[in-house]
Write a protein that holds these residues in place. Sequence first.
Motif, PDB file in Angstrom:
ATOM      1  N   GLY A 198       0.793  -1.160   0.003  1.00  0.00           N
ATOM      2  CA  GLY A 198      -0.124  -0.072   0.195  1.00  0.00           C
ATOM      3  C   GLY A 198       0.847   1.324   0.019  1.00  0.00           C
ATOM      4  N   ASN A 199       2.177   1.099   0.210  1.00  0.00           N
ATOM      5  CA  ASN A 199       2.839   2.288   0.292  1.00  0.00           C
ATOM      6  C   ASN A 199       4.479   2.215  -0.704  1.00  0.00           C
ATOM      7  OD1 ASN A 199       4.272   4.736   1.027  1.00  0.00           O
ATOM      8  ND2 ASN A 199       4.137   4.455   3.094  1.00  0.00           N
ATOM      9  N   PRO A 200       3.989   2.343  -1.804  1.00  0.00           N
ATOM     10  CA  PRO A 200       5.433   2.042  -2.903  1.00  0.00           C
ATOM     11  C   PRO A 200       6.221   3.077  -2.856  1.00  0.00           C
ATOM     12  CG  PRO A 200       3.187   2.652  -4.286  1.00  0.00           C
ATOM     13  CD  PRO A 200       2.848   2.422  -2.838  1.00  0.00           C
ATOM     14  N   ASP A 270      12.070  12.081  -0.571  1.00  0.00           N
ATOM     15  CA  ASP A 270      11.413  11.851  -1.933  1.00  0.00           C
ATOM     16  C   ASP A 270       9.886  11.506  -2.244  1.00  0.00           C
ATOM     17  OD1 ASP A 270      14.105  11.991  -3.057  1.00  0.00           O
ATOM     18  OD2 ASP A 270      14.506  10.178  -2.084  1.00  0.00           O
ATOM     19  N   GLY A 271       9.083  12.325  -1.297  1.00  0.00           N
ATOM     20  CA  GLY A 271       7.761  12.140  -1.645  1.00  0.00           C
ATOM     21  C   GLY A 271       7.192  10.871  -0.567  1.00  0.00           C
ATOM     22  N   ALA A 272       8.093  10.356   0.239  1.00  0.00           N
ATOM     23  CA  ALA A 272       7.699   9.535   1.317  1.00  0.00           C
ATOM     24  C   ALA A 272       7.499   9.896   2.546  1.00  0.00           C
ATOM     25  CB  ALA A 272       8.825   8.169   1.449  1.00  0.00           C
ATOM     26  N   VAL A 273       6.283  10.099   2.854  1.00  0.00           N
ATOM     27  CA  VAL A 273       5.915  11.010   4.179  1.00  0.00           C
ATOM     28  C   VAL A 273       6.184  10.157   5.432  1.00  0.00           C
ATOM     29  CG1 VAL A 273       4.007  12.285   5.363  1.00  0.00           C
ATOM     30  CG2 VAL A 273       4.046  12.187   2.923  1.00  0.00           C
ATOM     31  N   PHE A 274       6.601  10.873   6.305  1.00  0.00           N
ATOM     32  CA  PHE A 274       7.049  10.290   7.696  1.00  0.00           C
ATOM     33  C   PHE A 274       6.479  11.296   8.621  1.00  0.00           C
ATOM     34  CE2 PHE A 274      10.741  12.589   6.826  1.00  0.00           C
ATOM     35  CZ  PHE A 274      11.031  13.368   7.903  1.00  0.00           C
ATOM     36  N   ALA A 275       6.177  10.597   9.697  1.00  0.00           N
ATOM     37  CA  ALA A 275       5.785  11.338  11.124  1.00  0.00           C
ATOM     38  C   ALA A 275       6.799  11.233  12.044  1.00  0.00           C
ATOM     39  CB  ALA A 275       4.294  10.685  11.759  1.00  0.00           C
ATOM     40  N   THR A 276       6.805  12.410  13.061  1.00  0.00           N
ATOM     41  CA  THR A 276       7.922  12.429  13.929  1.00  0.00           C
ATOM     42  C   THR A 276       7.031  12.406  15.367  1.00  0.00           C
ATOM     43  OG1 THR A 276       8.127  14.892  13.969  1.00  0.00           O
ATOM     44  CG2 THR A 276       9.566  13.863  12.577  1.00  0.00           C
ATOM     45  N   HIS A 277       8.056  12.092  16.494  1.00  0.00           N
ATOM     46  CA  HIS A 277       7.265  12.191  17.732  1.00  0.00           C
ATOM     47  C   HIS A 277       8.240  12.872  18.722  1.00  0.00           C
ATOM     48  CE1 HIS A 277       9.583   8.341  18.732  1.00  0.00           C
ATOM     49  NE2 HIS A 277       9.324   8.124  17.376  1.00  0.00           N
ATOM     50  N   ALA A 278       7.935  12.575  20.049  1.00  0.00           N
ATOM     51  CA  ALA A 278       9.141  13.339  20.984  1.00  0.00           C
ATOM     52  C   ALA A 278      10.479  12.430  20.745  1.00  0.00           C
ATOM     53  CB  ALA A 278       8.431  13.114  22.537  1.00  0.00           C
ATOM     54  N   GLY A 279      10.269  11.141  20.674  1.00  0.00           N
ATOM     55  CA  GLY A 279      11.775  10.489  20.696  1.00  0.00           C
ATOM     56  C   GLY A 279      12.494  10.390  19.532  1.00  0.00           C
ATOM     57  N   THR A 280      11.961  11.215  18.171  1.00  0.00           N
ATOM     58  CA  THR A 280      12.492  11.111  17.138  1.00  0.00           C
ATOM     59  C   THR A 280      13.696  11.887  17.277  1.00  0.00           C
ATOM     60  OG1 THR A 280      10.577  11.106  15.759  1.00  0.00           O
ATOM     61  CG2 THR A 280      12.419  11.751  14.801  1.00  0.00           C
ATOM     62  N   ILE A 298       7.333   1.184  10.525  1.00  0.00           N
ATOM     63  CA  ILE A 298       6.168   1.090   9.946  1.00  0.00           C
ATOM     64  C   ILE A 298       5.126   0.993  10.784  1.00  0.00           C
ATOM     65  CG2 ILE A 298       4.641  -0.223   8.139  1.00  0.00           C
ATOM     66  CD1 ILE A 298       7.633  -1.376   7.216  1.00  0.00           C
ATOM     67  N   ALA A 299       4.178   1.765  10.869  1.00  0.00           N
ATOM     68  CA  ALA A 299       2.839   2.146  11.635  1.00  0.00           C
ATOM     69  C   ALA A 299       1.741   1.090  11.027  1.00  0.00           C
ATOM     70  CB  ALA A 299       2.299   3.340  11.521  1.00  0.00           C
ATOM     71  N   ALA A 300       0.562   0.774  11.787  1.00  0.00           N
ATOM     72  CA  ALA A 300      -0.333  -0.102  11.570  1.00  0.00           C
ATOM     73  C   ALA A 300      -1.000   0.274  10.054  1.00  0.00           C
ATOM     74  CB  ALA A 300      -1.246  -0.019  12.476  1.00  0.00           C
ATOM     75  N   ASP A 301      -1.000   1.584   9.535  1.00  0.00           N
ATOM     76  CA  ASP A 301      -1.517   1.791   8.382  1.00  0.00           C
ATOM     77  C   ASP A 301      -0.829   1.850   7.282  1.00  0.00           C
ATOM     78  OD1 ASP A 301      -0.035   3.953   9.109  1.00  0.00           O
ATOM     79  OD2 ASP A 301      -1.832   5.394   9.052  1.00  0.00           O
ATOM     80  N   GLY A 302       0.749   1.400   7.690  1.00  0.00           N
ATOM     81  CA  GLY A 302       1.630   1.419   6.258  1.00  0.00           C
ATOM     82  C   GLY A 302       2.388   2.729   6.216  1.00  0.00           C
ATOM     83  N   THR A 303       2.070   3.650   7.276  1.00  0.00           N
ATOM     84  CA  THR A 303       3.153   5.096   6.962  1.00  0.00           C
ATOM     85  C   THR A 303       4.079   4.707   7.866  1.00  0.00           C
ATOM     86  OG1 THR A 303       1.574   5.926   8.603  1.00  0.00           O
ATOM     87  CG2 THR A 303       0.921   6.300   6.678  1.00  0.00           C
ATOM     88  N   LEU A 304       5.189   5.645   7.738  1.00  0.00           N
ATOM     89  CA  LEU A 304       6.388   5.616   8.696  1.00  0.00           C
ATOM     90  C   LEU A 304       6.688   6.541   9.667  1.00  0.00           C
ATOM     91  CD1 LEU A 304       9.001   5.898   5.515  1.00  0.00           C
ATOM     92  CD2 LEU A 304       7.960   3.756   6.495  1.00  0.00           C
ATOM     93  N   VAL A 305       7.050   6.153  10.619  1.00  0.00           N
ATOM     94  CA  VAL A 305       7.243   6.775  12.216  1.00  0.00           C
ATOM     95  C   VAL A 305       8.602   6.949  12.183  1.00  0.00           C
ATOM     96  CG1 VAL A 305       7.150   7.079  14.353  1.00  0.00           C
ATOM     97  CG2 VAL A 305       5.177   6.195  12.993  1.00  0.00           C
ATOM     98  N   ALA A 306       9.220   8.254  12.205  1.00  0.00           N
ATOM     99  CA  ALA A 306      10.704   8.471  12.147  1.00  0.00           C
ATOM    100  C   ALA A 306      11.305   8.007  13.703  1.00  0.00           C
ATOM    101  CB  ALA A 306      10.976   9.797  11.781  1.00  0.00           C
ATOM    102  N   GLU A 307      12.562   7.314  13.593  1.00  0.00           N
ATOM    103  CA  GLU A 307      13.303   7.184  14.508  1.00  0.00           C
ATOM    104  C   GLU A 307      14.430   8.030  14.617  1.00  0.00           C
ATOM    105  OE1 GLU A 307      14.011   2.873  14.743  1.00  0.00           O
ATOM    106  OE2 GLU A 307      12.593   2.836  16.223  1.00  0.00           O
ATOM    107  N   ARG A 308      14.974   8.339  13.569  1.00  0.00           N
ATOM    108  CA  ARG A 308      16.289   9.107  13.463  1.00  0.00           C
ATOM    109  C   ARG A 308      16.487   9.676  11.983  1.00  0.00           C
ATOM    110  NH1 ARG A 308      21.867   6.172  13.858  1.00  0.00           N
ATOM    111  NH2 ARG A 308      21.508   5.902  11.548  1.00  0.00           N
TER     112      ARG A 308
END
Length: 312
Positions: A198-200, A270-280, A298-308
Amino acid sequence: MALQIKRAKMGICVVASNAIGWAMVLIGLGSAAQAETWDVVLPIFEERCVACHSGEFAPLALRLETYEFLMSGSENGAVVLPSDAAGSPLIARVEGRAEPRMPLDGPPFLDEAQIALLRGWVDAGAPGPSKPTELPLATEDPLADGIVTYPEVRRIFGQRCIECHSDNGKYETPPEALRLDTLADILRGGDRIAVIPGNPVASEVMRRVRGLSDPRMPLDGPPWLEETDIALLEAWIEGGARDAEGTPAPIPVGGRVRLRGTLSAPNAVDGAVFATHAGTEIRDAVQQGDRVELRARIAADGTLVAERLRAR
């Protein structure tokens, strides 16, 4: 009288024994004749070989869609020596007497019965079909119905990827532990997840074949993948990386990804969206347009959650 009956019974036994013996011979001859026909061995090539060995990019130019292609051999010469199974490179490969063993996506390799059929056919002179095989003039557009399944992209992996990315490939171990010879291996990934259903745009496979991440793949390019094949892979991943039955693959929740590319927006590579959080962890003062490396989950909906996120 008793002696005559005994002799009669013995005669019946001899006749019956001879009849059974001849029946066994005829059955054996029938089996041998069956094993010596092209029609009997053709399904083996169709099921285990042509996914890779077909079309313009067949490895070593060895195409196996038809008898005529098979007998024309590869860049290295003939692969079938009629009446000489032991000396035929094709048989040596499927038996594992020559490397790499074929099919390249094995194990499982061909079973003993399949190998015996191939040997019998070659030793019988490798006879061809009763008439030349004709390839279809046109193939159905796999994008026509909007649903792409794994069998429709398997050829791409087979022809351009598994020469390196398989346990049976040219390297001792697949690069980055990534095997691409079966659907399960593709979805499992290697050191990191390579396909996110779902996230090419965030899938490493797509980024590599488009040249967004280095090194661009296939590693033996150019030529790279044709745009039609890239579009087919993208549609397959976008649609959920469906299996042969059309069932979408599960999201690999928590899987690791690494994106190296250009920060195209404050929260996208490059167009691949990611989310950040307090621990990023953001190591450098990166700006839009900078080359960066993103490590994420990878989150449950296939999106990205940044670690670094850092400059690269």
